[in-house]
Design a protein around this motif. Structure first.
Motif, PDB file in Angstrom:
ATOM      1  N   LYS A   1       0.762  -0.988   0.048  1.00  0.00           N
ATOM      2  CA  LYS A   1       0.101  -0.028  -0.188  1.00  0.00           C
ATOM      3  C   LYS A   1       0.867   1.232   0.097  1.00  0.00           C
ATOM      4  CE  LYS A   1      -3.704  -2.166   2.089  1.00  0.00           C
ATOM      5  NZ  LYS A   1      -5.035  -2.108   3.349  1.00  0.00           N
ATOM      6  N   THR A   2       0.270   2.398  -0.300  1.00  0.00           N
ATOM      7  CA  THR A   2       0.968   3.631  -0.463  1.00  0.00           C
ATOM      8  C   THR A   2       0.285   4.668   0.804  1.00  0.00           C
ATOM      9  OG1 THR A   2       1.384   3.416  -2.804  1.00  0.00           O
ATOM     10  CG2 THR A   2       1.736   5.532  -1.876  1.00  0.00           C
ATOM     11  N   PRO A   3       1.006   4.661   1.898  1.00  0.00           N
ATOM     12  CA  PRO A   3       0.566   5.655   2.922  1.00  0.00           C
ATOM     13  C   PRO A   3       1.285   6.964   2.810  1.00  0.00           C
ATOM     14  CG  PRO A   3       2.334   4.108   3.757  1.00  0.00           C
ATOM     15  CD  PRO A   3       2.013   3.740   2.411  1.00  0.00           C
ATOM     16  N   LEU A   4       0.844   7.709   1.670  1.00  0.00           N
ATOM     17  CA  LEU A   4       1.601   8.838   1.347  1.00  0.00           C
ATOM     18  C   LEU A   4       1.466   9.872   2.553  1.00  0.00           C
ATOM     19  CD1 LEU A   4       2.940  10.752  -0.868  1.00  0.00           C
ATOM     20  CD2 LEU A   4       0.639  11.055  -1.705  1.00  0.00           C
ATOM     21  N   SER A   5       0.147   9.952   3.189  1.00  0.00           N
ATOM     22  CA  SER A   5      -0.045  10.874   4.327  1.00  0.00           C
ATOM     23  C   SER A   5       1.116  10.686   5.496  1.00  0.00           C
ATOM     24  CB  SER A   5      -1.324  10.424   4.933  1.00  0.00           C
ATOM     25  OG  SER A   5      -2.536  10.918   4.062  1.00  0.00           O
ATOM     26  N   ALA A   6       1.198   9.125   5.559  1.00  0.00           N
ATOM     27  CA  ALA A   6       2.161   8.864   6.637  1.00  0.00           C
ATOM     28  C   ALA A   6       3.587   9.452   6.256  1.00  0.00           C
ATOM     29  CB  ALA A   6       2.252   7.489   7.054  1.00  0.00           C
ATOM     30  N   GLY A   7       4.119   9.439   4.901  1.00  0.00           N
ATOM     31  CA  GLY A   7       5.265   9.771   4.503  1.00  0.00           C
ATOM     32  C   GLY A   7       5.286  11.273   4.558  1.00  0.00           C
ATOM     33  N   LEU A   8       4.260  11.944   4.422  1.00  0.00           N
ATOM     34  CA  LEU A   8       4.398  13.355   4.452  1.00  0.00           C
ATOM     35  C   LEU A   8       4.533  14.012   5.915  1.00  0.00           C
ATOM     36  CD1 LEU A   8       1.904  14.398   1.443  1.00  0.00           C
ATOM     37  CD2 LEU A   8       4.299  14.615   1.501  1.00  0.00           C
ATOM     38  N   LEU A   9       3.871  13.285   6.588  1.00  0.00           N
ATOM     39  CA  LEU A   9       3.613  13.740   8.079  1.00  0.00           C
ATOM     40  C   LEU A   9       5.137  13.385   8.562  1.00  0.00           C
ATOM     41  CD1 LEU A   9       1.873  14.758  10.278  1.00  0.00           C
ATOM     42  CD2 LEU A   9       1.325  12.670  10.934  1.00  0.00           C
ATOM     43  N   GLU A  10       5.575  12.326   8.407  1.00  0.00           N
ATOM     44  CA  GLU A  10       6.903  11.909   8.930  1.00  0.00           C
ATOM     45  C   GLU A  10       7.900  12.818   8.534  1.00  0.00           C
ATOM     46  OE1 GLU A  10       9.261  10.039  11.467  1.00  0.00           O
ATOM     47  OE2 GLU A  10       7.316   9.150  11.209  1.00  0.00           O
ATOM     48  N   SER A  11       7.734  13.472   7.186  1.00  0.00           N
ATOM     49  CA  SER A  11       8.656  14.358   6.762  1.00  0.00           C
ATOM     50  C   SER A  11       8.432  15.818   7.495  1.00  0.00           C
ATOM     51  CB  SER A  11       8.470  14.672   5.095  1.00  0.00           C
ATOM     52  OG  SER A  11       8.631  13.403   4.539  1.00  0.00           O
ATOM     53  N   TYR A  12       7.114  16.033   7.897  1.00  0.00           N
ATOM     54  CA  TYR A  12       7.055  17.239   8.355  1.00  0.00           C
ATOM     55  C   TYR A  12       7.577  17.408   9.765  1.00  0.00           C
ATOM     56  CZ  TYR A  12       4.008  21.019  10.627  1.00  0.00           C
ATOM     57  OH  TYR A  12       3.732  22.131  11.213  1.00  0.00           O
ATOM     58  N   GLU A  13       7.365  16.266  10.497  1.00  0.00           N
ATOM     59  CA  GLU A  13       7.856  16.240  11.691  1.00  0.00           C
ATOM     60  C   GLU A  13       9.230  16.096  11.839  1.00  0.00           C
ATOM     61  OE1 GLU A  13       5.899  12.808  13.167  1.00  0.00           O
ATOM     62  OE2 GLU A  13       3.866  13.810  13.529  1.00  0.00           O
ATOM     63  N   LEU A  14      10.263  15.336  10.978  1.00  0.00           N
ATOM     64  CA  LEU A  14      11.533  15.473  10.910  1.00  0.00           C
ATOM     65  C   LEU A  14      12.051  16.857  10.541  1.00  0.00           C
ATOM     66  CD1 LEU A  14      14.328  13.604  10.992  1.00  0.00           C
ATOM     67  CD2 LEU A  14      13.761  13.538   8.382  1.00  0.00           C
ATOM     68  N   ILE A  15      11.462  17.475   9.607  1.00  0.00           N
ATOM     69  CA  ILE A  15      12.057  18.994   9.471  1.00  0.00           C
ATOM     70  C   ILE A  15      11.635  19.885  10.625  1.00  0.00           C
ATOM     71  CG2 ILE A  15      11.470  21.209   8.154  1.00  0.00           C
ATOM     72  CD1 ILE A  15      10.773  19.049   5.801  1.00  0.00           C
ATOM     73  N   GLN A  16      10.554  19.684  11.238  1.00  0.00           N
ATOM     74  CA  GLN A  16       9.994  20.443  12.404  1.00  0.00           C
ATOM     75  C   GLN A  16      11.275  20.296  13.540  1.00  0.00           C
ATOM     76  OE1 GLN A  16       8.107  23.112  12.144  1.00  0.00           O
ATOM     77  NE2 GLN A  16       6.245  22.251  13.331  1.00  0.00           N
ATOM     78  N   ARG A  17      11.323  18.971  13.873  1.00  0.00           N
ATOM     79  CA  ARG A  17      12.521  18.654  14.892  1.00  0.00           C
ATOM     80  C   ARG A  17      13.763  19.065  14.738  1.00  0.00           C
ATOM     81  NH1 ARG A  17       9.946  13.617  14.416  1.00  0.00           N
ATOM     82  NH2 ARG A  17      11.781  12.729  13.174  1.00  0.00           N
ATOM     83  N   HIS A  18      14.305  19.230  13.636  1.00  0.00           N
ATOM     84  CA  HIS A  18      15.615  19.746  13.186  1.00  0.00           C
ATOM     85  C   HIS A  18      15.687  21.313  13.070  1.00  0.00           C
ATOM     86  CE1 HIS A  18      17.818  16.119  13.249  1.00  0.00           C
ATOM     87  NE2 HIS A  18      16.712  15.394  12.853  1.00  0.00           N
ATOM     88  N   ALA A  19      14.453  21.910  12.704  1.00  0.00           N
ATOM     89  CA  ALA A  19      14.328  23.302  13.015  1.00  0.00           C
ATOM     90  C   ALA A  19      14.277  23.903  14.150  1.00  0.00           C
ATOM     91  CB  ALA A  19      13.115  23.720  12.049  1.00  0.00           C
ATOM     92  N   LYS A  20      13.920  23.082  14.949  1.00  0.00           N
ATOM     93  CA  LYS A  20      13.785  23.547  16.520  1.00  0.00           C
ATOM     94  C   LYS A  20      15.408  23.611  17.101  1.00  0.00           C
ATOM     95  CE  LYS A  20       9.104  22.190  17.913  1.00  0.00           C
ATOM     96  NZ  LYS A  20       8.556  21.400  18.637  1.00  0.00           N
ATOM     97  N   LYS A  21      16.059  22.670  16.592  1.00  0.00           N
ATOM     98  CA  LYS A  21      17.507  22.744  17.027  1.00  0.00           C
ATOM     99  C   LYS A  21      18.395  23.701  16.407  1.00  0.00           C
ATOM    100  CE  LYS A  21      17.464  17.628  17.768  1.00  0.00           C
ATOM    101  NZ  LYS A  21      17.690  16.371  17.356  1.00  0.00           N
ATOM    102  N   ALA A  22      18.162  23.835  15.009  1.00  0.00           N
ATOM    103  CA  ALA A  22      18.885  24.727  14.457  1.00  0.00           C
ATOM    104  C   ALA A  22      17.984  25.593  13.300  1.00  0.00           C
ATOM    105  CB  ALA A  22      20.085  23.880  13.396  1.00  0.00           C
TER     106      ALA A  22
END
Length: 160
Positions: free
Chosen positions: A47-68
């Motif tokens: 299956k293609t959980p595109l929403s999950a991939g996009l959400l994981e990308s969003y959260e990864l960027i958010q986490r690293h943007a808080k640090k730097a």
């Protein structure tokens, strides 16, 4: 592309979305060797959980943007745009649109959509193009994208 990241001391991360989930298969790293190994091991199918991939990308960027907070991000989404697995009770297309809009609003983040759909197929749905619009992303088909051009594109986005 990986060599360019290595030379510029950039970091690369990889998220795979398939079956019912998204998974970070490579945490942000400057190791070209490690990234190349992971690229060769990426599983496909299901299956293609595109929403999950996009959400994981969003959260990864958010986490690293808080640090730097000064960090620039480039999200390269390689997809045919088809999504058939939702995370919530929303219709899958609406869920994808909402998460895509969140990513499109992220500061210091550029997005590129590489459409892998076979455009000569009778069943071509052209779903990646509207997704790119929701993400406010540059859009390319896989046929029109060469490795040298992708490196040039990444360099252009880093200087903007």
């Amino acid at each position: 592309l990986l060599m360019d990241c290595y030379q510029k001391r950039d970091k690369v991360a990889m998220i795979v979305f398939r079956n019912a989930k998204a998974e970070i298969v490579l945490q942000p790293t400057s190791s070209v060797e490690h990234a190349a190994r992971r690229l060769q091991e990426i599983p496909t199918g299901g299956k293609t959980p595109l929403s999950a991939g996009l959400l994981e990308s969003y959260e990864l960027i958010q986490r690293h943007a808080k640090k730097a907070p000064e960090t620039r991000f480039l999200l390269v989404l390689v997809t045919d745009g088809r999504a058939n697995q939702a995370l919530s009770d929303l219709p899958v297309k609406e869920e994808v649109r909402r998460i895509a809009r969140l990513i499109g609003e992220l500061p210091h983040t550029d997005t590129v959509v590489v459409d892998t759909e076979n455009k000569t197929s009778f069943l071509a749905a052209n779903l990646a193009l509207p997704l790119a619009a929701e993400l406010d992303a540059d859009y390319y088909t896989i046929e029109n994208l060469k490795a040298d051009y992708l490196v040039e594109l990444v360099q252009k986005n880093k200087t903007n």
